[in-house]
Motif scaffolding. Structure first.
Motif: not given
Length: 394
Positions: A58, A61, A148, A150-152
């Motif tokens: 992850q 950000s 992407d 931004t989440s695990k």
């Protein structure tokens, strides 16, 4: 007082407790740019079991902008080589775009590219977790457009195996902190340069040192789970006085056993409820030996588990459990009926509980050690003590 009274069915099949699927990862560094996670498919394994290990990542950000990551790096799992061994070079690549290109795994014993033993294992981690080996996987993507994070996200899984002679115990695996700095050039002679990200203005942001990563670990156990216990609580003799100095020939030997409240809640909470297919007791009592020889634990257990009869061995059961409150321990009793004139040997016995576990499989547990009641050799003293406490009433 809370009590449970029910006729309990007999379930004879015996199976090992199954492990519960879980994902366990340690807390990661609060200032990391990318958090790396590792998890196993189960909490508990037996010797020879296959272990699926999943790698996840992850982007944080606050450091890496929009969290878009490209992949180009090496992932090294630190482990104890007395417990785990590499099982397969195949990887389960998770469904992320773009396509992944994977360089196969090498372990410290079989690598033909570079020596990945010794200083490549982080000394602090080796001391803390008992690591003496690593297995390395290099991963790239074919066009470096990233994804992407931004989440695990789960990246890929590998397979290892618990060695056939692995000691029972609790073990930790995790990302070796030297995996970037010491191993990035070891796969296919290509410098992978780690995971990189893209900041908001579109420029690449490279994570070029180990300080940019948060390293996850995962703990698992090897060996049969501890499971519930049943313990001896107390025993007493019930006699009937027929004079001031004598008792009738018939008497009862009563044994009370205990199950802790914690074990009751964890393993037996559905006992005597509408749903007794899981976590419920099916039978309980004692198995006893009254012969002249030596008590044999295996013979006694076989009588309980599969009904294998043996001379001078017998069971005595009960359908009654006493639990005074929701937080109290649970007790059950069993009675041996005997005659003094035929009781020529002392009695050795073990309490037992049959139950169905959380998976619906039948199990049985016994006292950890057998108990002996001197019903023959100490009978006269028992009579004297009993009459002192319970005088003949005429």
């Amino acid at each position: 007082m809370k009590t449970f009274r029910k006729v309990l069915g007999v379930v004879l099949a015996i199976a090992m407790l199954t492990g519960v699927f879980s994902m366990m990862a340690s807390a990661l560094a609060p200032d990391s740019a990318v958090d790396l996670y590792i998890s196993t498919d189960k909490d508990n394994y037996m010797q020879g079991d296959e272990v699926t290990i999943t790698f996840s990542a992850q982007a944080i950000s606050a450091v890496s902008g929009n969290g878009t990551l490209g992949i180009g790096g090496c992932y090294a799992v630190g482990f104890n080589s007395a417990v785990l061994e590499k099982y397969s070079d195949s990887l389960d690549l998770k469904d992320h775009a773009p396509t992944w290109l994977v360089s196969g795994g090498y372990d410290e014993a079989n690598s033909t590219i570079n020596d990945v033993s010794g200083e490549t294992i982080d000394a602090d981690q080796a001391a803390a977790y008992g690591w003496d080996a690593v297995v390395i996987y290099g991963v790239t993507d074919d066009n470096e457009t990233g994804f992407d994070a931004t989440s695990k996200l789960d990246l890929f899984s590998i397979k290892m195996r618990i060695k056939s002679d692995a000691p029972n115990g609790t073990y930790t695996i995790g990302f070796n902190k030297d995996s970037y700095s010491n191993m990035s050039a070891y796969i296919n002679d290509t410098a992978m340069w780690g995971i990189y990200g893209e900041v908001a203005d579109g420029n690449d942001y490279g994570y070029g040192t180990t300080n940019n990563y948060g390293y996850g670990t995962c703990t698992f156990t090897v060996g049969a789970p501890a499971g519930p216990k049943v313990d001896y609580y107390k025993a007493q003799i019930k006699m009937t006085p027929d004079s001031a100095t004598t008792v009738k020939d018939d008497f009862q030997f009563r044994v009370q056993s205990v199950i802790t409240d914690a074990d009751w809640d964890a393993y037996f909470a559905q006992t005597a409820t509408a749903d007794e297919t899981k976590n419920a007791i099916t039978e309980m009592g004692i198995v006893a030996y009254k012969g002249a020889g030596t008590f044999d634990e295996a013979t006694a257990k076989a009588l309980v588990t599969d009904g294998t009869a043996a001379a001078d061995y017998a069971t005595a059961g009960t359908t009654y459990v006493q639990k005074a409150s929701d937080s109290a321990d649970a007790y059950f009793g069993a009675i041996i009926k005997a005659k003094h004139t035929t009781m020529v040997n002392d009695v050795t016995y073990m309490g037992y509980v049959k139950y169905v576990d959380a998976a619906g499989d039948a199990q049985v547990i016994f006292y950890e050690t057998a108990k002996t009641a001197a019903l023959a050799s100490n009978y006269d003293n028992y009579v004297t003590a009993y009459l002192a406490a319970n005088p003949y009433q005429g």
